[in-house]
Design an enzyme around this catalytic site. Structure first.
Site, mmCIF file in Angstrom:
data_model
loop_
_atom_site.group_PDB
_atom_site.id
_atom_site.type_symbol
_atom_site.label_atom_id
_atom_site.label_comp_id
_atom_site.label_asym_id
_atom_site.label_seq_id
_atom_site.Cartn_x
_atom_site.Cartn_y
_atom_site.Cartn_z
ATOM 1 N N ASP A 155 -4.589 -6.638 -7.549
ATOM 2 C CA ASP A 155 -4.853 -5.960 -6.280
ATOM 3 C C ASP A 155 -5.173 -4.500 -6.609
ATOM 4 O O ASP A 155 -5.060 -4.065 -7.765
ATOM 5 C CB ASP A 155 -3.616 -6.080 -5.381
ATOM 6 C CG ASP A 155 -3.960 -6.002 -3.901
ATOM 7 O OD1 ASP A 155 -5.094 -5.624 -3.561
ATOM 8 O OD2 ASP A 155 -3.089 -6.322 -3.078
ATOM 9 N N HIS A 207 0.835 -1.205 0.000
ATOM 10 C CA HIS A 207 0.000 0.000 0.000
ATOM 11 C C HIS A 207 0.869 1.254 0.000
ATOM 12 O O HIS A 207 0.421 2.325 -0.423
ATOM 13 C CB HIS A 207 -0.909 0.031 1.234
ATOM 14 C CG HIS A 207 -1.967 -1.009 1.232
ATOM 15 N ND1 HIS A 207 -1.772 -2.275 1.731
ATOM 16 C CD2 HIS A 207 -3.256 -0.984 0.787
ATOM 17 C CE1 HIS A 207 -2.885 -2.978 1.608
ATOM 18 N NE2 HIS A 207 -3.797 -2.222 1.048
#
Length: 529
Positions: A256, A184
């Site tokens: 993702d 992230h």
């Protein structure tokens, strides 16, 4: 600029966007009717079960075979139960129990709950082998650090979920477990040899493919043995040579979140999406942070332009769209067969729906009475070490001190955790001090800890933590508290570490609500340690 409508329609067939709110916006309805293949639900879209069923029914009214995805792993990463905490433990707890039948039953239980509200695919299970204890993003999401254990539970989880008519999507290919960076925020790098990867990281994915997993999700990580420049999501060597040809997977590959820093920081959203499709991905997840119609428009135009410019061969885009249509058809068929009269089948949302773990007695697991399956699993995952006699159960209502680091963005930070809440219900008079998460500011200092200790004067003390093994400030805080109160009981709700702390130590192997409930029951004497 005029763009070929046929290319734009193909691009619509590979984008899975998120959106704001608990009702389908007009732009989502319009685009579904015009060819958008599906959507992804986040916790911001979730109220109660009846509301979600109405939402998905509205989506199916525009496209009957719409893909409705969600990132629902159970345990720490829950979207359905983000507001309350999960009624099912996560993967690590299941790995500790190591009962593949229980894992299969729990996944089937979850699948029935998802199917009941019209969700067609969940981006789970995490098939990562948590071989790096300092991993900041996997941890409890993994079944463990033994690749064979992870492989057998990955297969069982997929078997159970897909038996309920919901597609599984194993992640984060080719394995996010041996990393120390959260994708992230940055680019994780895996440096193991191909031989080592085959024996560890790839083993659970082979098991998933053999089990017939519906889809595989890519990880935004550089795996130097195959491609020392591009993250797996953007690498033809990893998605094509490794996943398609070596492992033989022919189903849809879904990225993702494409806005995650590991890919978006260098390539931008549009650049990451186009390179992913060119590399062999079939579906683009977007919307965790960027959830407006303008993002969908940006991505579809960029993908169509990349075909015209030669970055993406048109037959590659057509292949990706075809795989996603196949997933839509598969999940629509399974939903109709599995729930003909409920929200997943007819589009009619019935009242009184629930996604909480069902009674374990229905599953034939040797569970007596009406114990929910998730609670049964959480109880089995507990490990209790008593270093002093007559410590458990507590003889009076305690004071509970709870401390945690700030977890990965994969975990909704507003999801409740801890032992204080359920223990208060079992032992009225229990009080709780929740010290601020490290990450919101400096960790608690001696004054903060002493103030919390003062509230425990003359009462039992319970110290509840997550991931103390990874954070020095947490281990120092525990040492400070136990120096003053050696009779304190330590409850670790993250990865297991030292068990010789406190007069008693309880390892829950998860911080889901149900894990806190199981620990509270031991503390209160409802169940035996």
């Amino acid at each position: 600029m005029s763009r070929d409508p046929a290319l734009l329609r193909l691009a619509d067939g590979v984008i899975l966007p998120g959106f704001a709110g608990r009702r389908a916006p007009d732009w989502v309805r319009r685009r579904l009717a015009d060819g958008l293949v599906g959507v992804v639900l986040f916790s911001r879209n979730i109220g109660d079960a009846d509301q979600v069923a109405r939402l998905t029914a509205d989506l199916r009214a525009e496209r009957p075979d719409v893909i409705v995805g969600i990132d629902e792993e159970s345990g720490e990463v829950t979207r359905l139960e983000a507001a309350t905490g999960s009624t099912r433990p996560g993967n690590y707890a299941l790995g500790v129990v190591d009962d593949v039948k229980l894992t299969e039953e729990l996944a089937r239980d979850l699948g029935q709950a998802l199917a009941g509200v019209g969700v067609t695919i969940t981006f789970a299970p995490a098939a990562d082998v948590n071989s790096n204890p300092d991993n900041p993003v996997i941890g409890l999401r993994s079944f463990g650090d033994d690749p064979r254990l992870v492989a057998r539970h990955t297969a069982a989880w997929i078997r159970g979920l897909q038996a309920a008519g919901v597609a599984a999507c194993a992640k984060h290919f080719p394995g996010h477990g041996d990393t120390a960076v959260d994708s992230h925020h940055g680019v994780p790098v895996v440096t193991g040899s191909r031989e080592a990867l085959a024996q560890v990281e790839l083993l659970p994915f082979r098991a998933a493919i053999e089990e017939g997993v519906a889809a595989i999700m890519t990880g935004h990580l550089v795996v130097t043995a195959y491609d020392d420049e591009r993250p797996a999501t953007l690498s033809p060597r990893i998605l094509g040579d490794l996943l398609r040809r070596e492992l033989g997977f022919d189903g849809p590959v879904i990225t993702d979140g494409i806005e995650m820093a590991a890919v978006a920081e260098r390539y931008g959203l549009a650049g990451a999406a186009t390179h992913a499709i060119a590399a062999g991905a079939d579906g683009i997840c977007v919307g965790g942070e960027n959830c407006g119609e303008e993002i969908v428009e940006e991505l579809r135009e960029a993908i169509a332009d990349a075909v015209v410019e030669g970055l993406i061969p048109e037959d590659r885009l057509a292949e990706a769209a075809e795989r996603m249509r196949g997933l839509a058809a598969r999940t629509a068929s399974a939903a109709t067969a599995g729930s003909p009269s409920g929200p997943a089948g007819s589009g009619e949302a019935s009242g009184g729906l629930s996604w909480e773990s069902s009674s374990g007695a229905a599953w034939g697991s040797g569970i007596s009475g009406d114990v929910p399956l998730g609670l049964y699993a959480a109880r089995r995952a507990l490990r209790v070490t008593q270093r002093r006699s007559a410590v458990l159960p507590l003889r009076a209502a305690p004071h509970v001190i709870e401390m945690s680091p700030l977890l990965s963005l994969a975990v909704d930070r507003h999801t409740p955790w801890g032992v204080g809440g359920p223990l208060t219900e079992l032992m009225p008079g229990t009080t709780v001090t929740r010290l601020p998460e490290s990450g919101d500011g400096p960790p608690p200092d001696a004054a903060d800890l002493d103030a919390a200790l003062a509230a425990a004067a003359g009462r039992p003390l319970v110290i509840v933590v997550r991931y103390a093994n990874r954070h020095r400030w947490l281990t120092e805080a525990i040492d400070h508290l136990l120096a003053a109160r050696p009779d304190g009981i330590v409850v670790e709700m993250g990865l297991p570490g030292r068990t010789d702390l406190g007069a008693a130590h309880i390892a829950t192997h998860g911080s889901a609500r149900v894990c806190g409930q199981a620990a509270a029951e031991v503390l209160a004497g409802v169940t035996s340690p």
